[in-house]
Design an enzyme around this catalytic site. Structure first.
Site, PDB file in Angstrom:
ATOM      1  N   ARG A 106      30.627  47.183  48.927  1.00 34.56           N
ATOM      2  CA  ARG A 106      31.205  46.410  47.820  1.00 34.56           C
ATOM      3  C   ARG A 106      32.548  45.809  48.231  1.00 34.56           C
ATOM      4  O   ARG A 106      32.835  44.648  47.982  1.00 34.56           O
ATOM      5  CB  ARG A 106      31.363  47.305  46.596  1.00 34.56           C
ATOM      6  CG  ARG A 106      32.006  46.631  45.369  1.00 34.56           C
ATOM      7  CD  ARG A 106      31.951  47.588  44.193  1.00 34.56           C
ATOM      8  NE  ARG A 106      32.770  47.140  43.077  1.00 34.56           N
ATOM      9  CZ  ARG A 106      32.375  46.285  42.139  1.00 34.56           C
ATOM     10  NH1 ARG A 106      31.167  45.749  42.208  1.00 34.56           N
ATOM     11  NH2 ARG A 106      33.174  45.961  41.138  1.00 34.56           N
TER      12      ARG A 106
ATOM     13  N   HIS B 103      30.490  51.940  48.154  1.00 26.36           N
ATOM     14  CA  HIS B 103      31.646  51.117  47.813  1.00 26.36           C
ATOM     15  C   HIS B 103      32.236  50.417  49.033  1.00 26.36           C
ATOM     16  O   HIS B 103      32.962  49.432  48.885  1.00 26.36           O
ATOM     17  CB  HIS B 103      32.716  51.965  47.123  1.00 26.36           C
ATOM     18  CG  HIS B 103      32.970  51.538  45.704  1.00 26.36           C
ATOM     19  ND1 HIS B 103      31.975  51.477  44.753  1.00 26.36           N
ATOM     20  CD2 HIS B 103      34.101  51.131  45.085  1.00 26.36           C
ATOM     21  CE1 HIS B 103      32.487  51.070  43.613  1.00 26.36           C
ATOM     22  NE2 HIS B 103      33.768  50.841  43.781  1.00 26.36           N
TER      23      HIS B 103
ATOM     24  N   HIS C 276      34.359  42.311  37.344  1.00 27.37           N
ATOM     25  CA  HIS C 276      35.650  42.839  36.923  1.00 27.37           C
ATOM     26  C   HIS C 276      36.093  42.211  35.607  1.00 27.37           C
ATOM     27  O   HIS C 276      35.769  41.059  35.322  1.00 27.37           O
ATOM     28  CB  HIS C 276      36.728  42.573  37.984  1.00 27.37           C
ATOM     29  CG  HIS C 276      36.583  43.445  39.178  1.00 27.37           C
ATOM     30  ND1 HIS C 276      37.117  43.126  40.405  1.00 27.37           N
ATOM     31  CD2 HIS C 276      35.951  44.631  39.349  1.00 27.37           C
ATOM     32  CE1 HIS C 276      36.827  44.072  41.271  1.00 27.37           C
ATOM     33  NE2 HIS C 276      36.124  44.988  40.657  1.00 27.37           N
TER      34      HIS C 276
ATOM     35  N   ARG D  18      27.687  48.031  42.319  1.00 30.73           N
ATOM     36  CA  ARG D  18      27.980  49.451  42.362  1.00 30.73           C
ATOM     37  C   ARG D  18      26.672  50.218  42.547  1.00 30.73           C
ATOM     38  O   ARG D  18      25.591  49.713  42.247  1.00 30.73           O
ATOM     39  CB  ARG D  18      28.677  49.902  41.076  1.00 30.73           C
ATOM     40  CG  ARG D  18      29.989  49.176  40.792  1.00 30.73           C
ATOM     41  CD  ARG D  18      30.561  49.600  39.448  1.00 30.73           C
ATOM     42  NE  ARG D  18      31.827  48.924  39.174  1.00 30.73           N
ATOM     43  CZ  ARG D  18      31.934  47.746  38.556  1.00 30.73           C
ATOM     44  NH1 ARG D  18      30.831  47.119  38.145  1.00 30.73           N
ATOM     45  NH2 ARG D  18      33.113  47.198  38.342  1.00 30.73           N
TER      46      ARG D  18
ATOM     47  N   LYS E 236      30.194  48.219  34.386  1.00 31.34           N
ATOM     48  CA  LYS E 236      31.284  49.131  34.059  1.00 31.34           C
ATOM     49  C   LYS E 236      32.221  48.525  33.025  1.00 31.34           C
ATOM     50  O   LYS E 236      32.741  49.228  32.156  1.00 31.34           O
ATOM     51  CB  LYS E 236      32.063  49.480  35.341  1.00 31.34           C
ATOM     52  CG  LYS E 236      33.165  50.494  35.145  1.00 31.34           C
ATOM     53  CD  LYS E 236      33.831  50.813  36.473  1.00 31.34           C
ATOM     54  CE  LYS E 236      34.962  51.813  36.280  1.00 31.34           C
ATOM     55  NZ  LYS E 236      35.630  52.120  37.573  1.00 31.34           N
TER      56      LYS E 236
ATOM     57  N   TYR F  48      40.580  45.636  45.156  1.00 28.57           N
ATOM     58  CA  TYR F  48      39.510  45.617  46.135  1.00 28.57           C
ATOM     59  C   TYR F  48      39.842  44.721  47.327  1.00 28.57           C
ATOM     60  O   TYR F  48      39.515  45.030  48.465  1.00 28.57           O
ATOM     61  CB  TYR F  48      38.205  45.142  45.488  1.00 28.57           C
ATOM     62  CG  TYR F  48      37.557  46.200  44.648  1.00 28.57           C
ATOM     63  CD1 TYR F  48      36.635  47.072  45.196  1.00 28.57           C
ATOM     64  CD2 TYR F  48      37.884  46.348  43.313  1.00 28.57           C
ATOM     65  CE1 TYR F  48      36.036  48.049  44.435  1.00 28.57           C
ATOM     66  CE2 TYR F  48      37.295  47.330  42.536  1.00 28.57           C
ATOM     67  CZ  TYR F  48      36.375  48.180  43.107  1.00 28.57           C
ATOM     68  OH  TYR F  48      35.792  49.155  42.344  1.00 28.57           O
TER      69      TYR F  48
END
Length: 422
Positions: free
Chosen positions: A370, A367, A393, A272, A297, A402
């Protein structure tokens, strides 16, 4: 100090004759410490000297009187030099003139801050719900990034209430709530953003009811818009396009070396923007060829093998592009004042190079790279669990978002005669 930036003695004499000459020299010394380029210093000094003369002509007799003359001087400067320019260019010129003056005044006038950007309140409902942020942090356990998103939605809701002249939260009604959601809906924002806003609003309404601000709990009246997880098209681009983006970065300059290393990190590890911006020199283990990403995150830490290409790009930047600084962050601003680069800048640089490569994609930014990393791993038949662990994740369901669809396989079906799927 001034002799370093001006060749003609007459120019230096004019600066010394200014009634704010001590303040100007203090400002020049500060710029030198911050490693401003010679051209930047020589361009800013005439502006602040002209400002001093303007302020004196309009009644300023002491340095403490200078802040009152900033905006009149800027408007006079624009009127004389940019009267026929576009509104956008006039605003840009105004900022170019205003910024050095504010910098000098922050050094010369104790307590001066300058107008700057308007400060947005951390809690827009501080008067009626003062404990809201403490509730979100201590009871809900939200991370700082989530708190930031809550603040965005709550400020928008506060602005809506101010616009319709509802100044008491006890007067909230289903009509008011539905009006806000209807006004907030697409095409202004995406459905996922509306859904997030509804979630924040429900939490806020439950809190108001618990604290006795509202007699009834209206949270159940805020309905989430219907959305489907796999309805959208992923923002990923092909790996050939990723290589095209990387090839479009001019690595001869310091900023190009920095941007190339950042884009490689985004595309190789699916990081990110915030993770790239917060990367420090201590996170790179050169001896064992390891790269550590902390405080992701999901609250976890991931350690990657350091790719040879990524390592070489970072080394090239550290040796020949990174400014001399005591900061431990890897990526720094190229222009003075030198400071660590922010996540927003990483997003902007990624969007710039994607557009420069002629690639059209919704919401170009970091992103996209990503997504491309995840899509490449999916195309290589890695499991969702492995991919989720790789990109940080917490659950496999997040990875499905994603890597929603096998784009390349569906493209082959679309271009074929259909017999392969029978």
């Amino acid at each position: 100090m001034l002799e370093k930036y001006y060749i003609r003695p007459a120019t230096i004499d004019r600066i010394h004759e200014s009634w704010i000459a001590p303040e100007v020299e203090q400002y020049v010394s500060w710029m030198a410490e911050q490693r401003y380029t010679d051209s930047s210093v020589s361009r800013r000094v005439p502006i602040v000297v002209s400002f001093g003369e303007f302020a004196k002509a309009h009644g300023a007799s002491e340095v403490k009187n200078l802040p009152d003359h900033v905006e009149p001087f800027v408007q006079a400067w624009i009127g004389e030099r940019a009267k026929r320019r576009s509104a956008r260019r006039r605003k840009q010129i105004g900022d170019e003139v205003r910024n050095p003056i504010r910098q000098m005044l922050r050094l010369a006038v104790p307590g001066y801050i300058g107008r700057g950007r308007l400060h947005k309140p951390d809690n827009p409902f501080e008067r009626q719900a003062p404990g809201l942020l403490r509730y979100l942090i201590e009871e809900k356990g939200l991370r700082q990034r989530s708190i930031y998103q809550y603040q965005i939605f709550l400020r928008q809701f506060a602005a809506y209430l101010e616009r319709i002249r509802v100044d008491n939260l006890a007067k909230l009604s289903p009509t008011v709530l539905s009006g806000f959601i209807a006004e907030y809906a697409p095409p202004r924002v995406s459905w996922s953003t509306v859904r997030n806003a509804c979630g924040v609003l429900r939490v806020f309404l439950r809190y108001l009811n618990r604290e006795g601000v509202m007699a009834k709990d209206l949270s159940s009246l805020v309905e989430f818009p219907q959305s489907y997880r796999h309805a959208g098209v992923p923002r990923s681009i092909s790996w050939e396009q990723v290589e095209q983006v990387l090839a479009g970065i001019d690595r001869r300059s310091a900023s190009g070396k920095r941007d190339y290393a950042m884009m490689l990190l985004l595309a190789t590890y699916g990081l990110r923007a915030a993770e790239v911006a917060s990367l420090t020199l201590d996170d790179i283990d050169w001896r064992n060829e390891r790269l550590k990403i902390r405080e992701r995150k999901a609250g976890n830490t991931t350690t990657y093998p350091l790719s040879a290409a990524v390592g070489a790009a970072i080394v090239e930047y550290l040796k020949n592009g990174r400014p001399a600084t005591t900061c431990r962050e890897v990526f720094m601003r190229c222009c003075a004042p030198h400071a660590p680069i922010g996540s927003a800048a990483v997003v902007c640089r990624a969007a710039h190079f994607i557009r420069k490569a002629g690639i059209r994609v919704p919401r170009a930014g970091s992103h996209v790279l990503r997504h491309s990393c995840v899509q490449r791993l999916l195309n290589a038949n890695f499991s969702l669990k492995h991919i989720g662990d790789y990109v940080g994740h917490r659950s496999a369901s997040s990875t499905q978002i994603y890597g929603k669809i096998a784009v390349e396989q569906l493209r082959e079906v679309a271009f074929s005669n259909g017999e392969d799927v029978l």
